[in-house]
Design an enzyme around this catalytic site. Structure first.
Site, short mmCIF file in Angstrom:
data_model
loop_
_atom_site.label_atom_id
_atom_site.label_comp_id
_atom_site.label_asym_id
_atom_site.label_seq_id
_atom_site.Cartn_x
_atom_site.Cartn_y
_atom_site.Cartn_z
N LYS A 12 -7.08 -0.28 -7.28
CA LYS A 12 -7.99 0.63 -6.57
C LYS A 12 -7.96 2.00 -7.24
O LYS A 12 -7.30 2.21 -8.25
CB LYS A 12 -7.63 0.67 -5.09
CG LYS A 12 -7.89 -0.70 -4.44
CD LYS A 12 -8.49 -0.62 -3.08
CE LYS A 12 -9.85 0.02 -3.04
NZ LYS A 12 -10.35 0.08 -1.65
N ARG B 166 -3.13 1.28 -4.01
CA ARG B 166 -2.84 -0.14 -4.16
C ARG B 166 -3.42 -0.67 -5.46
O ARG B 166 -4.31 -0.03 -6.06
CB ARG B 166 -3.34 -0.96 -2.97
CG ARG B 166 -4.72 -0.62 -2.50
CD ARG B 166 -5.07 -1.43 -1.27
NE ARG B 166 -6.16 -0.82 -0.55
CZ ARG B 166 -7.01 -1.49 0.20
NH1 ARG B 166 -6.89 -2.79 0.31
NH2 ARG B 166 -7.97 -0.86 0.84
N ASP C 224 -6.46 8.67 -5.81
CA ASP C 224 -6.88 9.51 -4.68
C ASP C 224 -5.78 10.56 -4.48
O ASP C 224 -4.59 10.22 -4.46
CB ASP C 224 -7.04 8.60 -3.45
CG ASP C 224 -7.29 9.34 -2.14
OD1 ASP C 224 -7.04 10.55 -2.07
OD2 ASP C 224 -7.71 8.67 -1.17
N HIS D 31 0.84 -1.20 0.00
CA HIS D 31 0.00 0.00 0.00
C HIS D 31 0.88 1.25 0.00
O HIS D 31 1.92 1.28 0.66
CB HIS D 31 -0.91 -0.01 1.24
CG HIS D 31 -1.99 1.01 1.16
ND1 HIS D 31 -1.77 2.34 1.43
CD2 HIS D 31 -3.30 0.91 0.80
CE1 HIS D 31 -2.89 3.01 1.25
NE2 HIS D 31 -3.83 2.16 0.86
N CYS E 61 -4.47 12.07 -2.02
CA CYS E 61 -3.47 11.99 -0.94
C CYS E 61 -2.26 11.14 -1.34
O CYS E 61 -1.16 11.34 -0.83
CB CYS E 61 -4.07 11.49 0.37
SG CYS E 61 -4.68 9.80 0.33
N TYR E 62 -2.44 10.22 -2.31
CA TYR E 62 -1.29 9.41 -2.74
C TYR E 62 -0.34 10.22 -3.62
O TYR E 62 0.74 9.73 -3.98
CB TYR E 62 -1.76 8.14 -3.45
CG TYR E 62 -2.63 7.29 -2.55
CD1 TYR E 62 -2.16 6.88 -1.30
CD2 TYR E 62 -3.93 6.94 -2.91
CE1 TYR E 62 -2.95 6.14 -0.45
CE2 TYR E 62 -4.74 6.19 -2.06
CZ TYR E 62 -4.24 5.80 -0.82
OH TYR E 62 -5.03 5.07 0.03
N HIS F 38 -6.28 15.84 3.11
CA HIS F 38 -6.04 15.83 1.67
C HIS F 38 -5.44 17.15 1.19
O HIS F 38 -4.69 17.17 0.21
CB HIS F 38 -7.34 15.50 0.91
CG HIS F 38 -7.68 14.04 1.00
ND1 HIS F 38 -8.50 13.54 1.98
CD2 HIS F 38 -7.26 12.98 0.26
CE1 HIS F 38 -8.59 12.22 1.84
NE2 HIS F 38 -7.85 11.86 0.80
N ASP G 92 -10.71 18.37 2.77
CA ASP G 92 -10.40 18.24 4.21
C ASP G 92 -8.93 18.58 4.40
O ASP G 92 -8.17 18.68 3.45
CB ASP G 92 -10.75 16.83 4.72
CG ASP G 92 -9.98 15.76 3.98
OD1 ASP G 92 -8.76 15.67 4.16
OD2 ASP G 92 -10.60 15.01 3.18
N ASP H 222 -9.68 14.16 -2.17
CA ASP H 222 -9.42 12.86 -2.77
C ASP H 222 -9.72 12.94 -4.28
O ASP H 222 -8.85 12.79 -5.13
CB ASP H 222 -10.30 11.85 -2.00
CG ASP H 222 -10.50 10.50 -2.64
OD1 ASP H 222 -10.12 10.33 -3.80
OD2 ASP H 222 -11.08 9.62 -1.97
C1 LIG Z 1 2.85 8.80 8.76
C2 LIG Z 1 1.51 8.17 8.58
C3 LIG Z 1 0.60 8.14 9.73
C4 LIG Z 1 1.19 7.68 7.37
C5 LIG Z 1 -0.12 7.12 7.00
C6 LIG Z 1 0.05 6.30 5.78
C7 LIG Z 1 -1.27 5.87 5.18
C8 LIG Z 1 -2.00 6.84 4.33
C9 LIG Z 1 -1.73 4.64 5.39
C10 LIG Z 1 -3.00 4.17 4.78
C11 LIG Z 1 -3.35 2.80 5.23
C12 LIG Z 1 -4.46 2.12 4.47
C13 LIG Z 1 -4.46 0.65 4.45
C14 LIG Z 1 -5.43 2.79 3.84
C15 LIG Z 1 -6.50 2.13 3.04
O1 LIG Z 1 -7.58 2.96 3.02
P1 LIG Z 1 -8.75 2.79 1.95
O2 LIG Z 1 -9.07 1.35 1.74
O3 LIG Z 1 -9.84 3.70 2.37
O4 LIG Z 1 -8.08 3.44 0.67
P2 LIG Z 1 -7.56 2.82 -0.72
O5 LIG Z 1 -8.75 2.28 -1.44
O6 LIG Z 1 -7.00 4.01 -1.43
O7 LIG Z 1 -6.52 1.78 -0.41
ZN LIG Z 2 -7.01 9.93 0.38
#
Ligand SMILES: CC(C)=CCC/C(C)=C/CC/C(C)=C/COP(=O)(O)OP(=O)(O)O
Ligand SMILES: [Zn+2]
Length: 415
Positions: A279, A276, A282, A223, A284-285, A342, A339, A332
């Site tokens: 998916k 990942r 977004d 991830h 934030c990535y 993001h 927010d 996102d």
């Molecule tokens: C320093 C620090 C605290 C860093 C945080 C790192 C971070 C963003 C981790 C995310 C973990 C995670 C499994 C999200 C899945 O969310 P989702 O299933 O809602 O999103 P997705 O579909 O994009 O994977």
């Molecule tokens: Zn996000």
């Protein structure tokens, strides 16, 4: 600008129609900044001001345990936009944060009197770096807290009896480096543990589990959030304690590079990042994945003519057209609302894309940290550069490291 490696099949090509297709397409009559792909600095400053600065200390009921994060997200967003708080607000922010260092256990909690935890500790230390108030941190207690969380396999729990994951390890290492309390004893075994979190895809999972005393395997799916944390933690260790031993743990950088580039882009030709395989993109990535390329450069040594293996221009387009919200702040994807989280990680990703040809250790890039002007709006669309290890501007990160490693602050015996 597509990264190709003929030895590997493409892992992420099975795509699904992304909801980003809902992106509001610009119309000729729409002359707003966002429809023209321009960073709408004033509306983002309005969003940050409305959401936080009028309300210090923070009292968001649903985010009561995230108070250092709310401060970090908003103050670092302002720093990227080249805006600095006035001295009075800096003092208020510092006092608010310092009240969250737990006098019994030594870490920072999510609010005053809350349990010490590695994640708010990172956010608190970074906030203190931004408001230039490092001296009141109790580093002896902080070190004791870090030691108390160590597991025999080199990993760390996020809090007393809490879970183990790479977010906590990154937060600990970043905070320990910034405050000058990173020691070989503290991080013994951590490199090996981090390496065992890399999955068959090339990215990193949240943690690793021990199969035997000698063998550990990744726990879960690769991830972007975990990959940033593991890679930044790895680079921090490599820089602090360069190791030359033949049998030291290694990362598979080739599969990591391949996985990272495959996180970019969707079927609809938008070049944001997903977190990942299979998916959705977004905003934030933009940082969690987009920020990894500079870390890779740091690890591999920066060659002047290094080829850029990802698409920074495409990322800029995604952030400016899709992630900016008309009412201020970033998000996102459309039609979501903005927010603070993001807003920061979209701006940090935009900064990484803007400085991609000026790696962080090049002396020419240091001059890109513009002078901030108290309380005034930034006027240029170019953001301040952000340090890839901490996500602080170069000046804030360097000032704190300097204070604790070379200046007055270094004299405390924290052990
Ligand atoms: C320093 C620090 C605290 C860093 C945080 C790192 C971070 C963003 C981790 C995310 C973990 C995670 C499994 C999200 C899945 O969310 P989702 O299933 O809602 O999103 P997705 O579909 O994009 O994977
Ligand atoms: Zn996000």
């Amino acid at each position: 600008m597509v990264y190709q490696d003929d030895n590997y099949p493409t892992a992420t090509s099975i795509s699904q129609k992304s909801t980003v297709a809902l992106l509001i397409k610009p119309t000729p009559s729409d002359s707003s900044k966002i429809s023209r792909g321009i960073l709408d600095i004033n509306s983002h400053l309005g969003f940050l001001g409305r959401n936080l600065l009028q309300g210090l200390p923070v009292r968001y009921t649903s985010q009561d345990a995230s108070q250092p994060w709310l401060l970090f997200w908003s103050l670092q967003s302002l720093s990227l936009l080249k805006v600095e708080l006035d001295d009075g607000n800096k003092r208020r922010a510092a006092e608010t944060i310092l009240a969250m260092q737990n006098p019994a256990t030594g870490g920072f909690g999510g609010g005053p009197g809350q349990a010490s935890h590695l994640l708010p500790t990172y956010a608190a230390i970074c906030t203190l770096a931004i408001v230039s108030s490092p001296s009141a941190i109790d580093r002896r207690l902080l070190y004791k807290f870090f030691r108390s969380l160590k597991e025999p396999d080199g990993s760390f729990r996020v809090s007393s009896n809490g879970e183990v994951d790479v977010r906590g390890v990154y937060c600990l290492l970043a905070a320990a480096k910034l405050t000058g309390i990173i020691t070989e004893e503290l991080v013994e075994g951590t490199r090996k543990w981090l390496a065992s979190c890399q999955t068959f895809e090339g990215g990193f999972a949240s943690a690793a589990m021990n199969i035997t005393d000698e063998i550990a395997a990744p726990l879960g799916e690769a991830h972007g959030g975990y990959t940033f944390c593991a890679l930044a933690a790895w680079v921090l260790l490599e820089m602090e304690f360069p190791s030359s031993s033949e049998n030291r743990p290694k990362l598979n950088l080739r599969s990591l590079r391949r996985w990272l580039v495959n996180m970019q882009g969707g079927e609809d030709e938008l070049f944001g990042f997903r977190g990942r395989t299979n998916k959705l993109i977004d905003g934030c990535y933009s940082w969690w994945v987009g920020g990894c390329f500079e870390l890779l450069d740091m690890l591999e040594g920066i060659g002047g003519d290094k080829e850029t293996i990802w698409n920074p221009e495409g990322l800029k387009e995604y952030i400016l057209y899709a992630a900016q919200h008309q009412a201020g702040g970033l998000r996102d994807k459309p039609p979501k609302s903005a927010d603070m989280y993001h807003t920061l990680y979209c701006l940090a990703g935009l900064s990484a894309a803007q400085y991609v040809s000026q790696p962080w250790s090049h002396s020419s890039a240091t001059s890109s940290d513009s002078e901030s002007s108290s309380g005034q709006s930034a006027t240029s669309a170019s953001l301040n550069a952000t340090n890839p290890l901490f996500n602080l501007t170069r000046t804030h990160a360097e000032a704190m490291v300097e204070f604790f490693n070379k200046g007055e602050g270094s004299k405390v015996d924290f052990r």
